[in-house]
Design an enzyme around this catalytic site. Sequence first.
Site, PDB file in Angstrom:
ATOM      1  N   ARG A   1     -17.496  -0.893   7.128  1.00  9.86           N
ATOM      2  CA  ARG A   1     -18.480  -1.613   6.305  1.00  9.86           C
ATOM      3  C   ARG A   1     -19.188  -2.570   7.428  1.00  9.86           C
ATOM      4  NH1 ARG A   1     -18.654  -6.634   3.912  1.00  9.86           N
ATOM      5  NH2 ARG A   1     -16.407  -6.552   4.276  1.00  9.86           N
TER       6      ARG A   1
ATOM      7  N   HIS B   1      -1.277  -5.888   1.668  1.00  9.13           N
ATOM      8  CA  HIS B   1      -2.527  -6.422   1.610  1.00  9.13           C
ATOM      9  C   HIS B   1      -2.159  -7.899   0.787  1.00  9.13           C
ATOM     10  CE1 HIS B   1      -5.803  -3.442   2.867  1.00  9.13           C
ATOM     11  NE2 HIS B   1      -6.058  -4.618   3.232  1.00  9.13           N
TER      12      HIS B   1
ATOM     13  N   GLU C   1       0.827  -1.355  -0.004  1.00 10.66           N
ATOM     14  CA  GLU C   1      -0.063   0.043   0.021  1.00 10.66           C
ATOM     15  C   GLU C   1       0.970   1.350  -0.052  1.00 10.66           C
ATOM     16  OE1 GLU C   1      -3.058   0.048  -0.497  1.00 10.66           O
ATOM     17  OE2 GLU C   1      -3.707  -1.958   0.089  1.00 10.66           O
TER      18      GLU C   1
ATOM     19  N   CYS D   1      -7.379  -2.434   8.571  1.00  8.24           N
ATOM     20  CA  CYS D   1      -6.102  -2.440   7.682  1.00  8.24           C
ATOM     21  C   CYS D   1      -5.484  -1.081   7.466  1.00  8.24           C
ATOM     22  CB  CYS D   1      -6.008  -3.175   6.494  1.00  8.24           C
ATOM     23  SG  CYS D   1      -6.187  -4.983   6.708  1.00  8.24           S
TER      24      CYS D   1
HETATM   25  N1  PCA Z   1      -8.312  -7.242   6.412  1.00  7.18           N
HETATM   26  C1  PCA Z   1      -8.929  -6.122   6.690  1.00  7.18           C
HETATM   27  C2  PCA Z   1      -8.847  -5.757   8.416  1.00  7.18           C
HETATM   28  C3  PCA Z   1      -8.013  -7.198   8.838  1.00  7.18           C
HETATM   29  C4  PCA Z   1      -7.703  -7.648   7.604  1.00  7.18           C
HETATM   30  O1  PCA Z   1      -6.941  -8.651   7.509  1.00  7.18           O
HETATM   31  C5  PCA Z   1      -8.953  -4.685   6.074  1.00  7.18           C
HETATM   32  O2  PCA Z   1      -8.539  -4.886   4.890  1.00  7.18           O
HETATM   33  O3  PCA Z   1      -9.141  -3.795   6.544  1.00  7.18           O
END
Ligand code: PCA
Length: 212
Positions: A99, A178, A89, A152
């Site tokens: 959400r 991610h 990111e 996240c």
């Molecule tokens: N993904 C979520 C929160 C925890 C995770 O593993 C997100 O993308 O916000």
Amino acid sequence: MHKNYREAGCFMSILITGFEPFDGESINPSFEAVKLLPDNVNGCEIIKLELPCVFYESISKLEAAIRTHKPSVVLCIGQAGGRFSITPERIAINLDDARIPDNAGNQLVDTPIFADGENAYFATIPIKAMVEAMHKAGIPASVSNTAGTYVCNHIMYGLLHKLTTVPEFDGIRGGFIHVPFSTEQVVNKPDKPGLSTEQIAKGLLACISVCI
Ligand code: PCA
């Protein structure tokens, strides 16, 4: 008691976190892949930590681990179900807009994460070099320009805010990556892409090698 990386004979350490499962899933591929990583990469100690999928509690746990281990780099990993590739990111924004509730039932909507914080922080890890290293390792990867507005983005913002504002954390680099669903999560989701946890771990290892 845990030795820090110098006492363990390592020249540096990287703290790498994954999240616990959320949204009805029984695993979270972020922590499953982190668990597959070696404990030492070319003399760099790899410290692994699972974070709760809970606003603020996740930041407190991360901050405590940074104080304990004094790593050179902090990489937080999370699941982005539906993405095809591993995505470092670029930016975290000062906003929670959930959400679904987090694992403690909190559903923050249109709320700043830290009232005194900047609007956004850029990752201080080399995201483009990481993408290139993952491509060389045969792993699908691309830069992402949004970490969303859930836990996240919250942990990435919290991490970069702490690294910027806590004097003892001066010089520590940080960022967020991610990862897609793992293949076992998508057996019943015919329209969703998945990567095996082994492939995800291979991608993360390529990212770690870039940091070292
Ligand atoms: N993904 C979520 C929160 C925890 C995770 O593993 C997100 O993308 O916000």
